[in-house]
Design a protein around this motif. Sequence first.
Motif, PDB file in Angstrom:
ATOM      1  N   MET A   1      48.000  58.077  47.790  1.00 31.38           N
ATOM      2  CA  MET A   1      48.291  58.581  49.133  1.00 31.38           C
ATOM      3  C   MET A   1      48.494  60.101  49.076  1.00 31.38           C
ATOM      4  O   MET A   1      48.934  60.646  48.055  1.00 31.38           O
ATOM      5  N   PRO A   2      48.211  60.799  50.181  1.00 29.03           N
ATOM      6  CA  PRO A   2      48.481  62.243  50.211  1.00 29.03           C
ATOM      7  C   PRO A   2      49.962  62.521  50.001  1.00 29.03           C
ATOM      8  O   PRO A   2      50.809  61.687  50.319  1.00 29.03           O
ATOM      9  N   GLU A   3      50.269  63.690  49.460  1.00 34.05           N
ATOM     10  CA  GLU A   3      51.664  64.023  49.154  1.00 34.05           C
ATOM     11  C   GLU A   3      52.523  64.077  50.414  1.00 34.05           C
ATOM     12  O   GLU A   3      53.717  63.784  50.371  1.00 34.05           O
ATOM     13  N   ASP A   4      51.918  64.466  51.556  1.00 36.39           N
ATOM     14  CA  ASP A   4      52.689  64.567  52.798  1.00 36.39           C
ATOM     15  C   ASP A   4      52.446  63.373  53.711  1.00 36.39           C
ATOM     16  O   ASP A   4      52.628  63.449  54.922  1.00 36.39           O
ATOM     17  N   ALA A   5      52.010  62.262  53.150  1.00 32.34           N
ATOM     18  CA  ALA A   5      51.619  61.094  53.940  1.00 32.34           C
ATOM     19  C   ALA A   5      52.795  60.509  54.709  1.00 32.34           C
ATOM     20  O   ALA A   5      53.964  60.645  54.321  1.00 32.34           O
ATOM     21  N   LEU A   6      52.464  59.830  55.814  1.00 31.75           N
ATOM     22  CA  LEU A   6      53.460  59.097  56.584  1.00 31.75           C
ATOM     23  C   LEU A   6      53.682  57.752  55.904  1.00 31.75           C
ATOM     24  O   LEU A   6      52.997  56.769  56.179  1.00 31.75           O
ATOM     25  N   ARG A   7      54.619  57.711  55.025  1.00 30.79           N
ATOM     26  CA  ARG A   7      54.922  56.458  54.332  1.00 30.79           C
ATOM     27  C   ARG A   7      56.397  56.418  53.970  1.00 30.79           C
ATOM     28  O   ARG A   7      57.046  57.457  53.770  1.00 30.79           O
ATOM     29  N   LEU A   8      56.899  55.203  53.873  1.00 32.05           N
ATOM     30  CA  LEU A   8      58.326  55.005  53.620  1.00 32.05           C
ATOM     31  C   LEU A   8      58.541  54.797  52.127  1.00 32.05           C
ATOM     32  O   LEU A   8      58.773  53.690  51.662  1.00 32.05           O
ATOM     33  N   LYS A   9      58.475  55.873  51.403  1.00 30.21           N
ATOM     34  CA  LYS A   9      58.643  55.826  49.956  1.00 30.21           C
ATOM     35  C   LYS A   9      60.106  56.031  49.597  1.00 30.21           C
ATOM     36  O   LYS A   9      60.973  56.203  50.467  1.00 30.21           O
ATOM     37  N   ALA A  10      60.387  56.019  48.297  1.00 29.04           N
ATOM     38  CA  ALA A  10      61.754  56.256  47.827  1.00 29.04           C
ATOM     39  C   ALA A  10      62.220  57.648  48.254  1.00 29.04           C
ATOM     40  O   ALA A  10      61.480  58.618  48.155  1.00 29.04           O
ATOM     41  N   GLY A  11      63.427  57.736  48.746  1.00 36.57           N
ATOM     42  CA  GLY A  11      63.965  59.007  49.209  1.00 36.57           C
ATOM     43  C   GLY A  11      63.958  59.147  50.724  1.00 36.57           C
ATOM     44  O   GLY A  11      64.618  60.027  51.269  1.00 36.57           O
ATOM     45  N   VAL A  12      63.198  58.275  51.401  1.00 34.45           N
ATOM     46  CA  VAL A  12      63.189  58.284  52.866  1.00 34.45           C
ATOM     47  C   VAL A  12      64.351  57.415  53.330  1.00 34.45           C
ATOM     48  O   VAL A  12      64.270  56.178  53.316  1.00 34.45           O
ATOM     49  N   ASN A  13      65.420  58.049  53.739  1.00 32.39           N
ATOM     50  CA  ASN A  13      66.649  57.338  54.069  1.00 32.39           C
ATOM     51  C   ASN A  13      66.841  57.179  55.562  1.00 32.39           C
ATOM     52  O   ASN A  13      66.139  57.780  56.377  1.00 32.39           O
ATOM     53  N   GLN A  14      67.853  56.385  55.893  1.00 29.73           N
ATOM     54  CA  GLN A  14      68.198  56.196  57.295  1.00 29.73           C
ATOM     55  C   GLN A  14      68.804  57.464  57.889  1.00 29.73           C
ATOM     56  O   GLN A  14      68.477  57.873  58.998  1.00 29.73           O
ATOM     57  N   SER A  15      69.645  58.126  57.134  1.00 32.71           N
ATOM     58  CA  SER A  15      70.317  59.332  57.609  1.00 32.71           C
ATOM     59  C   SER A  15      69.537  60.579  57.201  1.00 32.71           C
ATOM     60  O   SER A  15      68.672  60.522  56.314  1.00 32.71           O
ATOM     61  N   PRO A  16      69.806  61.705  57.845  1.00 32.33           N
ATOM     62  CA  PRO A  16      69.079  62.947  57.518  1.00 32.33           C
ATOM     63  C   PRO A  16      69.300  63.397  56.086  1.00 32.33           C
ATOM     64  O   PRO A  16      70.364  63.184  55.500  1.00 32.33           O
ATOM     65  N   VAL A  19      68.826  63.494  48.407  1.00 32.92           N
ATOM     66  CA  VAL A  19      68.431  64.191  47.185  1.00 32.92           C
ATOM     67  C   VAL A  19      66.928  64.118  46.964  1.00 32.92           C
ATOM     68  O   VAL A  19      66.283  65.090  46.566  1.00 32.92           O
ATOM     69  N   ASN A  20      66.330  62.943  47.252  1.00 34.50           N
ATOM     70  CA  ASN A  20      64.898  62.752  47.025  1.00 34.50           C
ATOM     71  C   ASN A  20      64.099  62.702  48.327  1.00 34.50           C
ATOM     72  O   ASN A  20      62.975  62.204  48.343  1.00 34.50           O
ATOM     73  N   ALA A  21      64.667  63.200  49.404  1.00 38.98           N
ATOM     74  CA  ALA A  21      64.003  63.150  50.697  1.00 38.98           C
ATOM     75  C   ALA A  21      62.834  64.135  50.744  1.00 38.98           C
ATOM     76  O   ALA A  21      62.790  65.112  49.988  1.00 38.98           O
ATOM     77  N   PRO A  22      61.854  63.888  51.610  1.00 35.20           N
ATOM     78  CA  PRO A  22      60.740  64.834  51.763  1.00 35.20           C
ATOM     79  C   PRO A  22      61.250  66.233  52.107  1.00 35.20           C
ATOM     80  O   PRO A  22      62.113  66.398  52.971  1.00 35.20           O
ATOM     81  N   GLY A  23      60.753  67.242  51.415  1.00 35.96           N
ATOM     82  CA  GLY A  23      61.163  68.620  51.657  1.00 35.96           C
ATOM     83  C   GLY A  23      62.406  69.036  50.909  1.00 35.96           C
ATOM     84  O   GLY A  23      62.774  70.221  50.935  1.00 35.96           O
ATOM     85  N   ALA A  24      63.065  68.103  50.228  1.00 28.33           N
ATOM     86  CA  ALA A  24      64.308  68.430  49.508  1.00 28.33           C
ATOM     87  C   ALA A  24      63.985  69.134  48.185  1.00 28.33           C
ATOM     88  O   ALA A  24      62.950  68.921  47.585  1.00 28.33           O
ATOM     89  N   THR A  25      64.909  69.980  47.750  1.00 30.29           N
ATOM     90  CA  THR A  25      64.789  70.679  46.471  1.00 30.29           C
ATOM     91  C   THR A  25      65.733  70.038  45.475  1.00 30.29           C
ATOM     92  O   THR A  25      66.914  69.835  45.761  1.00 30.29           O
ATOM     93  N   LYS A  26      65.220  69.727  44.277  1.00 23.16           N
ATOM     94  CA  LYS A  26      66.008  69.012  43.283  1.00 23.16           C
ATOM     95  C   LYS A  26      65.984  69.759  41.958  1.00 23.16           C
ATOM     96  O   LYS A  26      64.954  70.319  41.565  1.00 23.16           O
ATOM     97  N   THR A  27      67.110  69.766  41.296  1.00 24.70           N
ATOM     98  CA  THR A  27      67.222  70.416  39.989  1.00 24.70           C
ATOM     99  C   THR A  27      67.703  69.397  38.970  1.00 24.70           C
ATOM    100  O   THR A  27      68.697  68.695  39.197  1.00 24.70           O
ATOM    101  N   LYS A  28      66.997  69.309  37.853  1.00 18.52           N
ATOM    102  CA  LYS A  28      67.372  68.367  36.800  1.00 18.52           C
ATOM    103  C   LYS A  28      66.944  68.928  35.446  1.00 18.52           C
ATOM    104  O   LYS A  28      65.798  69.362  35.295  1.00 18.52           O
ATOM    105  N   ASN A  29      67.854  68.910  34.503  1.00 18.86           N
ATOM    106  CA  ASN A  29      67.589  69.401  33.140  1.00 18.86           C
ATOM    107  C   ASN A  29      67.047  70.830  33.150  1.00 18.86           C
ATOM    108  O   ASN A  29      66.141  71.179  32.391  1.00 18.86           O
ATOM    109  N   GLY A  30      67.579  71.631  34.046  1.00 18.79           N
ATOM    110  CA  GLY A  30      67.172  73.028  34.115  1.00 18.79           C
ATOM    111  C   GLY A  30      65.873  73.272  34.853  1.00 18.79           C
ATOM    112  O   GLY A  30      65.442  74.426  34.982  1.00 18.79           O
ATOM    113  N   LYS A  31      65.233  72.231  35.344  1.00 20.74           N
ATOM    114  CA  LYS A  31      63.982  72.371  36.090  1.00 20.74           C
ATOM    115  C   LYS A  31      64.228  72.127  37.571  1.00 20.74           C
ATOM    116  O   LYS A  31      64.979  71.228  37.945  1.00 20.74           O
ATOM    117  N   THR A  32      63.599  72.940  38.395  1.00 16.84           N
ATOM    118  CA  THR A  32      63.757  72.826  39.847  1.00 16.84           C
ATOM    119  C   THR A  32      62.399  72.597  40.494  1.00 16.84           C
ATOM    120  O   THR A  32      61.420  73.255  40.160  1.00 16.84           O
TER     121      THR A  32
END
Length: 308
Positions: A1-16, A19-32
């Motif tokens: 699927m396209p990266e910006d596809a309309l799909r209910l993948k992991a990170g698409v939550n009920q509330s606004p 951490v893994n929501a579309p458009g969110a920025t995440k940092t782990k092990n020094g990588k962002t």
Amino acid sequence: MPEDALRLKAGVNQSPGGVNAPGATKTKNGKTWTFPRMRSGWYCKDGVRISQEMHFSEDHVDEKLRGVFKGTLMILRERGLVGWNETLKGKCSSDGHRDDNTCCCERLLGSQEDFREQSSKLEELVGKTRHKIKMLPKFHPELNPIEMYWGQMKVYTRKHCNYSFRGLQKTLPKALDSVTQEQVERFWEKSKRFEYMYFMESSCGVAMPFFLRNFCMKKYKGHRGVSMEVSTATDSWDEVFEVFRTANENAVRIVEGLEKRLDGIPVTEKTMTGQHYKLRQWKEVVMKQLEWFRRELFYSKTLEGCMR
């Protein structure tokens, strides 16, 4: 699927947000890294198609919500599917879904037309050209020749397997080469026959042979399970030939009926009625179908070996 596809993948939550929501920025092990934003959706209201952003605007009153994913509940509220004073749980268990798709936000939003019509990345890339993708129906391995190829390869592997990983590594290349060009052509021919059977029953009103009907009505949970009874059918293909003969006779009767109707319509060299013109078009189509059926009858007799 396209990266910006309309799909209910992991990170698409009920509330606004999230951490893994579309458009969110995440940092782990020094990588962002930043997750791709979800593209705009749409819905219809009073016959008018309305575009809907999936993220809050960059000038939102609440600075914390600027550019943040709205969440499924907010998206549903904006569409009028959930009241502003109402709430709906984000996701239910797999066995807790209701048939009306109103049990949770994920189910309700996933049933909306824009989410259901979301194309794959390959379809979108090809759609930009003049080409089209014709998808095979799900759970119909008999329509895909490569599944018969894999099946034949597995037969060879089972016969020559010593049930060790190293043995499998040595056997697998030989199994791939064990399928001959002639067998591959037979697989293609068989898949074509199944496609013709479906077409004739749905479009031409020709009954499907009994053993094929049983196979087609069987409920499959996977897309790779080609029945050995069907893939190695021999005598049963005589029924397939009979179907072609029946379709041939039906096409002949249609042509004869069109010719009688054409004879009853007066027409001059300079003028032609709309009905006469339409009947002539129909006759040309039926004649092409008739030629196709006759050709298939010829192939069925002369290439019977390829069917076995």
